[in-house]
Design a protein around this motif. Structure first.
Motif, short mmCIF file in Angstrom:
data_model
loop_
_atom_site.label_atom_id
_atom_site.label_comp_id
_atom_site.label_asym_id
_atom_site.label_seq_id
_atom_site.Cartn_x
_atom_site.Cartn_y
_atom_site.Cartn_z
N HIS A 11 59.54 27.63 -51.25
CA HIS A 11 59.82 28.51 -52.57
C HIS A 11 61.33 28.33 -52.67
CE1 HIS A 11 56.30 31.04 -52.06
NE2 HIS A 11 56.71 31.03 -50.81
N SER A 12 61.66 28.18 -53.98
CA SER A 12 63.01 28.03 -54.50
C SER A 12 63.49 29.60 -54.74
CB SER A 12 63.21 27.23 -55.84
OG SER A 12 62.52 27.67 -56.88
N GLY A 13 64.78 29.89 -54.83
CA GLY A 13 65.18 31.38 -54.96
C GLY A 13 65.04 31.97 -56.30
N LYS A 14 64.76 33.29 -56.15
CA LYS A 14 64.65 34.17 -57.56
C LYS A 14 66.02 34.25 -58.17
CE LYS A 14 62.80 38.49 -59.15
NZ LYS A 14 64.04 38.90 -59.75
N GLY A 15 66.25 34.33 -59.39
CA GLY A 15 67.44 34.48 -59.81
C GLY A 15 67.92 36.05 -59.85
N ALA A 66 64.28 29.24 -50.14
CA ALA A 66 65.69 29.32 -50.51
C ALA A 66 66.04 30.48 -50.87
CB ALA A 66 66.20 28.34 -51.71
N GLN A 67 67.35 30.95 -50.72
CA GLN A 67 67.94 32.32 -50.90
C GLN A 67 67.77 32.72 -52.33
OE1 GLN A 67 72.10 33.08 -49.90
NE2 GLN A 67 71.23 34.64 -48.45
N ASN A 68 67.44 33.88 -52.42
CA ASN A 68 67.56 34.51 -53.90
C ASN A 68 68.98 34.60 -54.44
OD1 ASN A 68 64.78 34.74 -54.11
ND2 ASN A 68 64.71 36.88 -53.23
N GLY A 69 69.01 34.70 -55.65
CA GLY A 69 70.48 34.88 -56.33
C GLY A 69 70.86 36.52 -56.07
#
Length: 363
Positions: A11-15, A66-69
């Motif tokens: 998963h890529s991070g959420k904004g 990945a880490q969320n923004g």
């Protein structure tokens, strides 16, 4: 067990959420909106690192994120971007879509860094929505969601020469003798359970990479023994060295024909690669007996001993050697006896293999 194929959900991070905030300062009676933007979510990258040799570090992992923004704050403070997820893989890793089997990436170059999934964009803070008709906006954008992908990673070793042979024919001993690889060596079958790579130095500026592949048995192309999971590692090798134990209870010709059959069943392209043959453990036999077995093997595959000794072979032993300019892949480039333990014909083997490697590289 060697982990050469793993399935992951990444998963890529959420904004981050934009902030709703209003300026509040002493002596500033009409402070306006000052909500900051949310940070972007972290991206997902693949990084190729030649110091990594397996996918074992992903064993037991199912989901990687990945880490969320971070959300925005007042005073137009921008939220922090989420930390990227960097998936470190060895050269030769292929990335497939786990659902469709589509090849997404083929990662072969050391240092190669590829963006795989972008993180979601951070939402805008409320100060962006200020207007003459709306001087007190109470709205800020939520961050965009990240992306998700189910993938399968498969590793295929990259080498110039792949060692092919039945278990316990001396592959590990050879690669530990002529390269910097240090595999386990013992007198029982299937000592090698994971492919090993070794760099063979020919001169100060010349070298090639050799792969010690775990032993192949009859039926390997159908999954018997260590099976297909290791046969596919040979696919990327430019040349093959068949290692035949001349002292084994298995007839040398049967060994060779079985290996050829398994490679051809697995991949017709692989069966067409340039190859050579090393008859191993000749130090275990009396000289006359060793030569008789070498001659019998050559006769069975319709070849005759040659006298052109450009590599400085031990002339006590018979051998077959083609002219490189006239080399036909349907026949082996060379056939001669070796002993990694007694160091018989090891230096000539190194130089002969390097000539074969140079030919394959030029093509």
């Amino acid at each position: 067990m060697f982990i050469d194929s793993v399935e992951l959900t990444v998963h890529s991070g959420k904004g981050g959420q934009g902030a709703v905030s209003f300026r509040r300062e002493k002596f500033v009676p009409k402070g306006g909106p000052d909500g900051g933007d949310g940070g972007d979510g972290g991206n997902v990258y693949f990084l190729v690192d030649k110091n990594t040799h397996t996918l074992a570090h992903y064993k037991g992992k199912k989901v990687l994120k990945a880490q969320n923004g971070r959300p925005g704050e007042g005073r137009k403070k921008h939220g922090k971007k989420g930390e990227d997820l960097i998936l470190i893989v060895p050269p030769g890793t292929q990335v497939f879509d786990a659902k469709t089997n589509e090849l997404l990436l083929d990662l072969v170059e050391d240092g190669q860094k590829v963006l795989f999934l972008e993180g979601g964009k951070g939402g805008k803070g409320n100060w962006h929505f200020k207007s003459a008709s709306n001087q007190r906006p109470t709205y800020a954008q939520p961050g965009l969601p990240g992306k998700t992908r189910q993938i399968r990673l498969e590793l295929k070793l990259i080498a110039d020469v792949g060692l092919v042979g039945f278990p316990n024919v001396g592959k590990s001993t050879l690669i530990s003798t002529i390269s910097n690889a240090k595999p386990e060596v013992a007198n029982y079958e299937f000592t090698t359970l994971t492919p090993k790579l070794g760099v063979v130095r020919v001169s100060e500026f010349e070298s090639f990479v050799m792969a010690d592949i775990p032993g192949i048995i009859g039926g390997a192309s159908e999954g018997k023994g260590l099976g297909l999971q290791f046969l596919k590692h040979i696919e990327r090798t430019k040349s093959l060295l068949y290692m035949i134990d001349i002292t084994s209870y298995r007839d040398p010709v049967t060994q060779f024909k079985t290996l050829q059959k398994e490679l051809a069943n697995f991949s017709e392209e692989l069966a067409k690669r340039d190859y050579a043959i090393a008859l191993t453990k000749i130090d275990s036999l009396e000289l006359d007996e060793a030569n008789a077995r070498i001659d019998a093997f050559l006769e069975a595959i319709k070849l005759s001993p040659t006298s052109n000794n450009r590599y400085g072979l031990d002339e006590r032993y018979h051998f077959y050697l083609q002219e490189l300019e006239e080399y036909e892949p349907k026949n082996p480039y060379f056939v001669f006896g070796i002993s990694a333990v007694a160091k018989i014909n090891i230096e000539p083997l190194k130089y002969a293999l390097y000539d074969l490697v140079k030919k394959a590289r030029s093509e």
